[in-house]
Design an enzyme around this catalytic site. Structure first.
Site, PDB file in Angstrom:
ATOM      1  N   ARG A 181       0.876  -1.320  -0.050  1.00  0.00           N
ATOM      2  CA  ARG A 181       0.141  -0.049   0.072  1.00  0.00           C
ATOM      3  C   ARG A 181       0.969   1.253   0.089  1.00  0.00           C
ATOM      4  O   ARG A 181       1.583   1.515   0.938  1.00  0.00           O
ATOM      5  CB  ARG A 181      -0.986  -0.105   1.153  1.00  0.00           C
ATOM      6  CG  ARG A 181      -1.861   1.095   1.367  1.00  0.00           C
ATOM      7  CD  ARG A 181      -2.903   0.943   0.399  1.00  0.00           C
ATOM      8  NE  ARG A 181      -4.228   1.916   0.829  1.00  0.00           N
ATOM      9  CZ  ARG A 181      -4.242   3.097  -0.308  1.00  0.00           C
ATOM     10  NH1 ARG A 181      -3.567   3.380  -1.038  1.00  0.00           N
ATOM     11  NH2 ARG A 181      -5.391   3.494   0.171  1.00  0.00           N
ATOM     12  N   GLY A 182       0.946   1.979  -1.243  1.00  0.00           N
ATOM     13  CA  GLY A 182       1.873   3.042  -1.390  1.00  0.00           C
ATOM     14  C   GLY A 182       1.788   4.239  -0.429  1.00  0.00           C
ATOM     15  O   GLY A 182       2.925   4.425   0.479  1.00  0.00           O
ATOM     16  N   GLU A 183       0.528   4.356   0.145  1.00  0.00           N
ATOM     17  CA  GLU A 183       0.509   5.648   1.135  1.00  0.00           C
ATOM     18  C   GLU A 183       1.295   5.189   2.515  1.00  0.00           C
ATOM     19  O   GLU A 183       1.411   6.006   3.585  1.00  0.00           O
ATOM     20  CB  GLU A 183      -1.021   5.977   1.204  1.00  0.00           C
ATOM     21  CG  GLU A 183      -1.506   6.582   0.150  1.00  0.00           C
ATOM     22  CD  GLU A 183      -3.192   6.583   0.144  1.00  0.00           C
ATOM     23  OE1 GLU A 183      -3.395   6.663   1.331  1.00  0.00           O
ATOM     24  OE2 GLU A 183      -3.528   7.345  -0.719  1.00  0.00           O
ATOM     25  N   ASP A 184       0.917   3.813   2.736  1.00  0.00           N
ATOM     26  CA  ASP A 184       1.605   3.607   4.069  1.00  0.00           C
ATOM     27  C   ASP A 184       3.129   3.239   4.263  1.00  0.00           C
ATOM     28  O   ASP A 184       3.736   3.697   5.001  1.00  0.00           O
ATOM     29  CB  ASP A 184       0.954   1.934   4.551  1.00  0.00           C
ATOM     30  CG  ASP A 184      -0.599   1.890   4.766  1.00  0.00           C
ATOM     31  OD1 ASP A 184      -1.021   3.229   4.920  1.00  0.00           O
ATOM     32  OD2 ASP A 184      -1.193   1.017   4.918  1.00  0.00           O
ATOM     33  N   THR A 185       3.544   2.576   2.998  1.00  0.00           N
ATOM     34  CA  THR A 185       4.961   2.214   3.425  1.00  0.00           C
ATOM     35  C   THR A 185       5.979   2.607   2.064  1.00  0.00           C
ATOM     36  O   THR A 185       7.132   2.155   2.165  1.00  0.00           O
ATOM     37  CB  THR A 185       5.259   0.666   3.462  1.00  0.00           C
ATOM     38  OG1 THR A 185       4.580  -0.129   2.311  1.00  0.00           O
ATOM     39  CG2 THR A 185       4.214   0.326   4.706  1.00  0.00           C
ATOM     40  N   ARG A 186       5.562   3.232   1.110  1.00  0.00           N
ATOM     41  CA  ARG A 186       6.243   3.429   0.173  1.00  0.00           C
ATOM     42  C   ARG A 186       7.667   4.256   0.147  1.00  0.00           C
ATOM     43  O   ARG A 186       8.634   3.968  -0.033  1.00  0.00           O
ATOM     44  CB  ARG A 186       5.374   4.033  -1.032  1.00  0.00           C
ATOM     45  CG  ARG A 186       6.269   4.653  -2.360  1.00  0.00           C
ATOM     46  CD  ARG A 186       5.602   5.909  -3.256  1.00  0.00           C
ATOM     47  NE  ARG A 186       4.466   5.293  -3.743  1.00  0.00           N
ATOM     48  CZ  ARG A 186       4.345   4.639  -4.829  1.00  0.00           C
ATOM     49  NH1 ARG A 186       5.407   4.181  -5.551  1.00  0.00           N
ATOM     50  NH2 ARG A 186       3.044   4.011  -5.255  1.00  0.00           N
ATOM     51  N   GLY A 221       2.631   3.147 -22.439  1.00  0.00           N
ATOM     52  CA  GLY A 221       1.538   2.485 -23.331  1.00  0.00           C
ATOM     53  C   GLY A 221       0.980   1.173 -22.767  1.00  0.00           C
ATOM     54  O   GLY A 221      -0.015   0.752 -23.167  1.00  0.00           O
ATOM     55  N   GLU A 280      -4.249  -7.574  -6.694  1.00  0.00           N
ATOM     56  CA  GLU A 280      -3.170  -8.173  -6.724  1.00  0.00           C
ATOM     57  C   GLU A 280      -3.001  -9.389  -5.861  1.00  0.00           C
ATOM     58  O   GLU A 280      -2.426 -10.439  -6.177  1.00  0.00           O
ATOM     59  CB  GLU A 280      -1.801  -7.238  -6.332  1.00  0.00           C
ATOM     60  CG  GLU A 280      -1.799  -5.961  -7.357  1.00  0.00           C
ATOM     61  CD  GLU A 280      -0.720  -5.002  -6.607  1.00  0.00           C
ATOM     62  OE1 GLU A 280      -0.794  -4.010  -7.143  1.00  0.00           O
ATOM     63  OE2 GLU A 280      -0.211  -5.494  -5.467  1.00  0.00           O
TER      64      GLU A 280
END
Length: 1032
Positions: free
Chosen positions: A17-22, A50, A84
């Protein structure tokens, strides 16, 4: 095609989850994985222009062999993350795809049960997404929560994220070797599996043995190899638990089972051998892989008919006994290794937490169980399973029990090895488990040979059976679980310690002695002296233990038990069955008059307080092999030992009150005799045999009879602070340090390897024999020549030496150097590569008090720390070698405890090419490794050092100039220096005394800017010289 293209891009798919751990954990994890060379799919930065996001994601998952899912607090709120995860878990079930969860600041139980913040996330999805889709997401989420992974709590007690990332790296690197799935059974065996696979590829490896103790993972390793290769054979069979199955169903029945599986038809042979020619031919026509697991008799291997299997067949045999594998015809034997720390922790966590790492609150306790298991997979599995879901208090209770109570499941596996031992092997095993674990192999053999005939062979058998092993310090050791099993076997005999054969617990010994009854069961007792104080009044009852054969009261160095000293009893009764008696700080005045040492083999009473051993003069001592009485300071006399005809070792070092020794000339077996530090000893008796070393230091002995001193075998004599004056010319190592009254040393043998006369402040005259030097050559040449030639002559602070003596010392050193240079040149010329690999520190060191470099010996001299010289051209067509000898005058030599001489040098060829080297050695003063301790107590003075090393024998590549700069590492100034060059013919290895003219030798200006393209550090000596100087 898209999937195939993507397949070459990624090894690891990273779901998060990008907002949590990116910007924190995930970015660090990504970098760590990239650093190991892995190609990782990481969010949209990996997408090419593309591509659609969803298609690219699914292709990346399909192309990756494993996925890492970072489950954070808001992971389930993301629809793309859940999509995913659903695809990953679907591929996990149908393809070879591994999923590794990381529970980042979330509880794994919340993931499994859809609890905590995840409950609200899924309720939100159910309100705006198709229910069948959310159902798939939920199922995938629950499934990932059940998998083993890492739990990162994020509490203040937890490890840092970087530590977890290293764990993840470690596991993923191993997984990517074969893209295998995580298996709790196969943790930590990849390297060993690859070793066996390489052996299988070799034509000379038909029968491969896997050897190791019970529970070490032999079967697991065999199975992993079997599963890897069985598809390449015509037939296969994994025959597990051969030992048990033969006992249950019989040998012929088990063989028929094996043959039937291989030949795919019913086989019934009821004879001991396979007599059917047809069956033999059928087997010979087949390429087969067979595993015979847990074989305990070599006949079982032959019984199965493996010799009839066709070309290319492979037979893997697992056994706890190496000799079984040898006798069974194993071509290669692999000892199965225990798990390392990382693999042990992972396997333990798999069973104890259903994770790949322990919970932070249990890390300390986990380490205790890992320490106990010592890399045994069986123990890690059993202990981990037992602790699963238990609270910390239960873990602590189990940890407390580890050393006292063996785990039944583990004990059952290990006990089978013990039950198959013969009576001698069982006794040896129990003695080592209860008393001797951690002792040197030589000591264990010595002690057990006192108790049993054939002990050495018995120890060897236990090593073959993996019940014992030798550690890196040459000590006999065993796994802690085997030790506990042995002690448990002894304890199980009876709850009453008085009915057991061996006692090691102070509580049990105290109980038996207080009971004060005759006892015929106990044969061995071992206790630390620190635990014996409470049973002081009970010690006289030791005589009631009638069959006691082994008694060992031990302690740390110089640790005294004051309670024992207060006891007023002169002696106590001891069993006459004693074979081994070791009692440090023995508190009584003598051994008991009632004690008959007729069975005694070893007597050790170091640091004891006795005044004599026994009164009787004619004791039966036929079995006695060793007496060790070192530092018994009150001991006044040694009894008559005329009947100890098998005595091999007698030590009475440091017995300060001892005034006389008995005669030893009749003891033909005596090999070791030590009595240095017996200050009141004035006479030295005859010795029966050849002694290569003799130490008379710190005694009042003034004369040693010629029959002893001139024995051909006596080569080393140490006379520190003794009164002996005359020395045999046969002596090769001589220490005369601190003989303050010594004034002359005349006619010393020229072939001395070591001569130490440090601190002989009255020494005036030193001379050497005028005999030829053939004896020196014979000692250094031939097959028996020492590999490490270290010539050491030290006259530190011999301030009364006259000039003639200093000249004699220097000339003798140079004479030795000439012969050393020729020999070392010959070795270098014959085999230059071997010479370079030779690690032996061959060198000569000579020092004495003085202020000048001898003009007679050193043609190149300087009044400072450096010099330049021209080398004599080589006019001959033959090659030659150069040998450089150095002489240094060091200002105010303090004798620092750590020092080195440093030589920076450069050689220049006629073509203006430069030669440089680098070499360095540190020297620790204070001890001499061969001659003991010496100390210098005098004010610092200038000293002359003559130094030569094999590293300064150099092949001449048309060198014409040489330059040198000398210094020490401890601030001492090199005031003057000299160099002597020996030119050695490369064919005859003879020295050619053609030196450069005196004009070619030039001194450095101390301020001159000297250039060296590379400075080399030259090691000139590496020995402990025992120096300590005080200012006056």
């Amino acid at each position: 095609m898209a999937s195939s293209s993507c397949q070459s891009k990624y090894q690891v798919f990273l779901s998060f989850r990008g907002e949590d751990t990116r910007l924190n954990f995930t970015s660090h994890l990504l970098k760590a994985l990239k650093d190991t060379g892995m190609n990782v799919f990481f969010d949209e930065e990996k997408l090419e222009k593309g591509e659609q996001l969803s298609l690219a994601l699914f292709q990346a998952i399909a192309a990756s062999s494993l996925s890492i899912i970072v489950l954070s607090v808001d992971y389930a709120s993301s629809k793309s993350c859940l999509a995913e995860l659903s695809d990953i878990m679907g591929r996990k079930g149908s393809q070879e795809h591994t999923a590794l969860p990381i529970f980042y600041h979330v509880d794994p139980s919340d993931v499994r049960n859809l609890g905590g913040s995840f409950k609200a996330s899924f309720e939100e999805h159910e309100s705006n997404r198709p229910l069948d889709e959310v159902k798939r997401w939920k199922a995938a989420f629950v499934e990932i929560g059940k998998l083993k992974g890492w739990h990162i709590e994020g509490s203040k007690f937890d490890r840092p994220d970087t530590s977890y990332i290293k764990d993840v790296q470690y596991v993923i690197e191993k997984l990517n070797r074969k893209f295998t799935s995580v298996s709790e059974e196969l943790v930590g065996i990849d390297d060993q599996k690859n070793t066996i696979l390489k052996l299988i590829e070799r034509r000379d490896s038909r029968v491969i043995g896997l050897w190791g103790m019970g529970g070490i993972g032999k079967t697991t390793l065999a199975e992993a190899v079997y599963n890897e290769i069985f598809s390449t054979f015509q037939a296969r069979y994994f025959l597990q638990d051969v030992r048990d199955k033969i006992e249950k169903q019989g040998k012929e029945s088990l063989r028929n089972e094996l043959l039937s599986k291989i030949l795919n038809s019913e086989i019934c042979i009821d004879t001991p051998s396979i007599a059917s020619t047809l069956t033999q031919q059928r087997l010979n026509n087949m390429k087969v892989i067979v595993v015979l697991d847990d074989v305990n008799d070599s006949d079982q291997i032959e019984l199965m008919g493996v010799k009839y299997l066709g070309d290319g067949s492979k037979i893997i045999v697992t056994s706890r006994d190496r000799q079984v594998l040898k006798n069974g015809g194993a071509d290669k034997i692999h000892k199965v290794k225990k798990l390392n720390q990382n693999d042990s922790l992972q396997l333990f966590s798999t069973f104890a937490f259903k994770l790949l790492n322990p919970a932070p609150d249990f890390r300390d306790l986990s380490n205790k169980f890992l320490e106990y298991a010592q890399g045994s997979p069986l123990a890690l599995k059993v202990l981990g399973s037992k602790l699963y879901t238990k609270c910390r208090e239960e873990w602590e209770s189990e940890a407390d029990k580890l050393k006292e109570y063996a785990q039944p499941k583990i004990l059952h596996i290990l006990r089978r090895s013990f039950d198959k031992l013969d009576e001698l092997e069982k006794n040896i095993f129990l003695d080592i488990a209860c008393f001797l674990k951690g002792e040197s192999k030589n000591n264990v053999e010595e002690i057990l040979s006192c108790l049993y005939k054939g002990a050495v062979c018995g120890i060897s058998n236990l090593l073959d059976k993996c019940l014992l092993h030798i550690d890196s310090y040459k000590r006999i050791s065993m796994h802690d679980m085997l030790e506990e099993m042995g002690k448990d076997i002894v304890r199980q005999v009876s709850k009453d310690p008085g009915k057991r054969s061996r006692l090691w617990s102070p509580t049990d010994v105290n109980q038996v002695l207080r009971y004060n009854k005759a006892n015929k069961s106990i044969e061995g007792i071992k206790l630390p002296m620190t635990r014996i104080g409470d049973m002081l009044l009970c010690l006289p009852n030791l005589g009631n233990i009638l069959n006691l054969r082994y008694l060992h009261f031990h302690t740390g160095p110089f640790l005294k038990n004051e309670k024992l000293l207060a006891d007023k009893v002169d002696s106590i009764s001891l069993s006459s069955e004693l074979r081994y008696l070791c009692w440090m700080f023995y508190p009584f005045k003598t051994l008991s008059p009632s004690f008959n040492p007729k069975n005694l083999v070893v007597l050790k009473l170091q640091f004891g307080y006795m005044e004599q051993l026994w009164n009787e003069e004619n004791q039966e001592l036929f079995n006695l092999r060793e007496i060790d009485l070192r530092f018994c300071k009150k001991l006044r006399q040694i009894p008559n030992l005329s009947r100890a005809i098998n005595l091999q070792s007698f030590i009475c070092t440091g017995c300060e009150s001892l005034v006389e020794l008995p005669r030893f000339n009749h003891l033909a077996s005596l090999k070791k005799f030590e009595f240095e530090g017996c200050h009141k000893l004035t006479k030295f008796s005859e010795l029966p045999n050849i002694f290569s070393k003799l130490d008379l230091s710190y005694t009042r002995i003034e004369e040693v009879s010629n029959s002893i001193q001139y024995r051909f075998g006596l080569r080393e004599l140490r006379l520190v602070c003794s009164g002996v004056e005359n020395v045999s010319s046969n002596i090769l190592k001589l220490d005369l340090s601190y003989r303050k009254s010594l004034k002359t040393l005349l006619n010393l043998p020229r072939n001395l390897f070591r001569l130490v006369a440090d601190g002989c402040s009255s020494l005036e005259k030193v001379s050497f024999t005028h005999h030829d030097f053939n004896s020196f050559l014979s000692l250094h040449d031939g097959d028996d020549a020492p590999q490490a030639e270290q010539i050491y002559m030290s006259f530190l602070n011999c301030r009364s030496l006259n000039q003639e003596s200093i000249k004699n010392i220097g000339e003798n050193a140079m004479l030795q150097i000439e012969f050393l240079a020729q020999r070392w040149a010959r070795k270098k010329g014959i085999s230059h590569e071997e010479y370079k690999r030779d690690s032996f520190p061959n060198r000569l060191f000579c020092c004495f008090q003085g202020e000048e470099v001898s003009a007679n010996e050193f043609e190149h001299r300087s009044l400072n720390s450096g010099l330049n010289l021209n080398l004599t051209p080589n006019c001959s067509s033959r090659g030659r070698l150069l040998a450089f000898v150095f002489c240094l005058v060091v200002d105010r030599w303090f004798g620092n405890k750590c020092f080195e001489f440093i030589c920076k040098y450069q050689l220049t060829t006629t073509r203006d090419e430069k030669f440089t080297s680098e070499d360095q050695v540190f020297y620790t003063a204070g001890t001499d490794p061969d001659m003991g301790y010496t100390y210098v107590r005098d004010r610092p003075r200038e000293h002359v050092f003559i130094l030569f090393s094999k590293d300064m024998v150099i092949i001449d590549n048309d060198y014409e100039k040489a330059s040198f700069e000398f210094k020490t590492n401890v601030g001492h100034k090199v005031k003057k220096c000299g160099v002597h060059v020996l030119y050695v013919d490369a064919e005859s290895y003879r020295i050619n005394d053609s030196f450069a003219s005196k004009e070619d030798s030039e001194s450095y200006d101390s301020q001159e800017d000297t250039k060296f393209s590379c400075l080399s550090m030259f090691k000139l000596l590496r020995r402990h010289i025992g120096i300590y100087l005080n200012y006056l």
